[in-house]
Design an enzyme around this catalytic site. Structure first.
Site, PDB file in Angstrom:
ATOM      1  CD  GLU A 121      -2.922  -1.182   2.281  1.00  0.00           C
ATOM      2  OE1 GLU A 121      -2.639  -0.485   3.289  1.00  0.00           O
ATOM      3  OE2 GLU A 121      -3.862  -1.980   2.255  1.00  0.00           O
ATOM      4  CD  GLU A 124      -1.620  -5.233  10.787  1.00  0.00           C
ATOM      5  OE1 GLU A 124      -2.052  -5.108   9.630  1.00  0.00           O
ATOM      6  OE2 GLU A 124      -1.755  -4.360  11.671  1.00  0.00           O
TER       7      GLU A 124
END
Length: 794
Positions: free
Chosen positions: A558, A710
């Site tokens: 991203e 994460e």
């Protein structure tokens, strides 16, 4: 294992076989004895095994299913979850605290904000006081966690049974009590949860107990995340004296943005004589909900006082009771929850808890445990690596706790928690769904049916942008399927459009696994067709190059936020277009010829000189130290699996390795699976195993309950995305299997990590049949895959 079980240590009748009880006849029972003696021993052996089988629930659970906290974990305690896919609550060390709880797709829609999970009244708490000691009056849940006070402490999460058991000796200034707490969120009766508290006081006297529903105060501060720019968001956080950083042990870095939504109390009732509570509520600008509690007293105990207590923050049954030293008193707290579209109102929930109380905790627990045991028929069983086995069981447990079966509700990236605001990303379709598809197809179907149910919202979104077909959001609301990306990240909602291909590919994968043509016609085909129409209208014809390109996209990596021709996006779009034509053929529908036209001429960036794919258009410098490093490993991800020759595959891998391994960013647990799977397609067992093992050595499995985060440092927990990735590493990577029109095909040679003796996928579902699939080494050391009908298939 139970050392006193004579059958558990007996050798097996044939290699690789294990019976349900672990018992198998062997020649050693007979030896040189006479046939009569042998027959007698044989009958005694059978009786012993039968008795052990009947007492199986009391037998020790396989250690790979047990995760334990001790007093050493007090300062680093990362809570676990108890859940059934509809309801989930967090844990806390005492086992009696009020904990945040959530229901599936039950969202707060505050004005100006994004949708976020509304916390429902907390139901896990039971408080206890030994009365007025010489030092004063203390409640258990307010006493600091100190090993000197909470003695002999042990809390065990039993993944196999879905229960949390906490035991300790609570010393309240000389008035000690032995405490045991058993909690569950029922897998068999999904509206129900229960806690059983056993106290054994070491004194005579009067004690107090409280059985509350915690009425959470509205969260403050709230931010207008649907409106604030990135800079304004940062300013608002700072102005509120907050920071976007992780706080050990378990507060994520984006906690100031991922706060829970609010549930407003509409009506509350309590009946002290019946020992019941009930309430009706509504999420902010959202759906109605209800909750009820029934308290069960120890047999023969008559409370000295029972009353209902209510404040703005608490609704509870309060009890006082005289107790005797050395006697054990067992209390039960039964809870029922429902929400609009799932269950009834407070009256209906009250009926449920009254019936549950009448049936008893043992009855509820027995059905719950049986339901979990049934789920574990479908498992991944590893021989030779106990820690890997425990990690696999942890990840599968969290998936099963956060995904509902037989519905059209999806999976958030962090399950039933406020992580990523409970929104639905491509994680639902590409990470969690394939991990469940072979083992738990009912839960997998819920995830793809969510996309079918919310197709109208995706079609409206495409139409608003002048596009055809359906444009699924980057961050979907789990109830309505509307776009919920925060305004400061809105560019992702417009440009990270590979999600549309991910959605269509998952639909096709479900068809391949189920063979359900009626489902394909009614559910999958409308989604696949609409997504193909989207790609036709989103691709641009470039006359000078005589090809189609997809411009202005955000890459999977991203940090590359406005690029032409992101390779993963273009490859995925091409596959979605091709699948639409294939689906039309299956159903006898007429395909749009533009699907084939665009798919055949869609540009896939490739460096012809170096002989490998590029991450995106060569006009874009690949020079950012990003968390992804390279998206090329995603080309080998099981649901996409771009065909290529062995040379290109190896060069792609080598090209991708440099930016990934040289990155200074925290390893993201989401990125470990693609690397392991890619290495597996190369037949590189050592590299595949190394990437797999990083799941346990990279700091992303938080103790004591293997909660996956994460990254090692952002504390974004219950990250079911990466849990799905790890399971796919074994299910598809190490097996080499892929779902194709011909079935579950051995697309690549299987491999075994060096320390593993074998592994088996049990009770794999494929088109109405069930299989056990084993990867092992033959007598020559060659790794082989075998499949056979599942042992427990009726």
């Amino acid at each position: 294992m139970n050392a006193n079980n004579p059958c558990r240590s007996a050798p097996c009748a044939r290699p690789g076989w294990r019976s349900r009880t672990g018992c198998a006849p062997t020649g050693r029972l007979f030896g040189s004895r006479s046939s009569l003696e042998g027959l007698t021993l044989w009958l005694l052996w059978l009786l012993a095994c039968a008795a052990l089988a009947l007492s199986a629930p009391a037998a020790a659970t396989d250690p790979s299913f047990l995760l334990t906290a001790t007093a050493r974990d007090f300062q680093s305690y990362f809570p676990t979850q108890l859940g059934n896919g509809y309801v989930a609550t967090l844990s806390a060390p005492r086992g009696t605290e009020d904990n945040l709880a959530y229901m599936v797709a039950f969202m707060d829609y505050a004005k100006g904000d994004i949708a976020r999970p509304a916390a429902v009244p907390g139901f896990s708490g039971i408080d206890y006081s030994t009365g007025h000691s010489p030092a004063g009056h203390f409640w258990l849940n307010q006493v600091a966690l100190d090993p000197a006070v909470f003695q002999d402490y042990r809390q065990v999460l039993d993944l196999h049974e879905g229960t949390l058991t906490t035991r300790y000796r609570y010393d309240d200034h000389g008035r000690a009590t032995r405490i045991e707490v058993v909690s569950l969120v029922s897998q068999a009766s999904p509206h129900l949860a229960a806690t059983q508290l056993s106290i054994t006081p070491e004194f005579d006297g009067e004690v107090e107990l409280s059985f509350p529903l915690a009425l959470w105060a509205p969260h403050q501060p709230r931010f207008a995340l649907a409106r604030l720019t990135g800079e304004q968001m940062q300013e608002a956080v700072a102005a509120s004296n907050l920071k976007l950083q992780a706080v050990p042990p378990a507060t994520p870095d984006r906690a100031p943005l991922w706060y829970h939504g609010d549930t407003h109390l509409l009506a509350a009732h309590g009946d002290a004589s019946a020992l019941t509570l009930s309430l009706d509520g509504r999420a902010e600008q959202g759906l109605a909900m209800a909750e009820a509690v029934a308290v069960a007293l120890p047999q023969g105990l008559v409370p000295g006082e029972a009353r209902v207590y209510r404040s703005p923050w608490r609704l509870s049954i309060e009890l006082k009771a005289k107790v005797r030293k050395g006697h054990t008193y067992v209390f039960g707290k039964f809870v029922a929850l429902s929400r609009e579209g799932w269950g009834g109102d407070a009256k209906a929930d009250l009926a449920l808890v009254r019936q549950a109380r009448e049936d008893g905790f043992a009855h509820l627990r027995e059905a719950h445990v049986a339901a979990w045991h049934d789920l574990w028929r479908s498992d991944i069983r590893i021989e030779g690596d106990p820690e890997a086995q425990r990690m696999v069981h942890s990840d599968l447990y969290y998936l099963l706790s956060n995904v509902s079966p037989g519905t059209a509700w999806p999976s958030g990236a962090c399950g039933l928690t406020p992580g990523y605001a409970g929104h639905v990303f491509w994680d639902n379709d590409t990470w969690v769904f394939p991990a469940l598809l072979l083992l738990h197809p009912q839960r997998a179907r819920s995830l793809v049916d969510f996309r079918s149910r919310t197709l109208p919202a995706a079609q409206a979104r495409a139409q608003e942008r002048g596009l055809r077909g359906a444009m699924y959001p980057w961050e979907s609301d789990p109830q309505y399927g509307t776009e919920q990306t925060p305004h400061f990240a809105h560019v992702l909602g417009e440009r990270e459009i590979h999600v549309n291909a991910d959605v269509a590919i998952a639909q096709w994968q479900y068809w391949l696994a189920s063979g359900d043509e009626e489902w394909l016609r009614s559910h999958g085909w409308p989604v696949i067709r609409a997504v193909a129409d989207f790609w036709v209208s989103r691709a641009s014809w470039i006359p000078a190059r005589k090809r189609y390109e997809i411009l202005h996209v955000t890459s999977v990596d991203e940090d590359y936020n406005d690029v032409p021709n992101d390779t993963f996006t273009n490859v995925s779009a091409r596959k979605a277009l091709q699948l639409a034509t294939q689906a039309a053929a299956v159903l006898g529908e007429r395909p749009d010829p533009r699907w084939t036209e665009v798919a055949g001429k869609l540009y896939i960036p490739f460096d012809a000189k170096a002989g490998h794919h590029l991450d995106f258009d060569p006009s874009v410098p690949h020079d950012i130290d990003s968390w992804g490093g390279s998206s090329l490993p995603m080309l080998a991800y099981p649901s996409l699996d771009l065909p290529m020759d062995a040379g290109v595959r190896r060069r792609d891998y080598d090209y991708a390795m440099a930016p990934i391994t040289q990155s200074h960013r925290d390893p993201n647990s989401m990125g470990l699976a693609p690397m392991a799977i890619y290495a597996a397609t190369l037949g590189d067992a050592a590299a595949a195993n190394a990437w797999f093992q990083r799941n346990r050595h990279a700091g992303v499995m938080q103790p004591p309950f293997n909660v996956r985060t994460e990254t090692p440092n952002n504390n974004t927990g219950y990250f079911v995305t990466a849990a799905g990735g790890l399971l796919q590493t074994i299910e598809y990577g190490f097996t080499g299997l892929r779902l194709q029109p011909g079935g579950l095909v051995e697309a690549y040679p299987p491999l075994l990590p060096p320390t593993w003796h074998a592994f088996t996928l049990t009770h794999v579902a494929l088109r109405g049949a069930y299989y056990d699939i084993t990867v092992s080494r033959d007598r020559t050391g060659r790794v082989v895959l075998t499949r056979r009908p599942a042992e427990d298939t009726p």
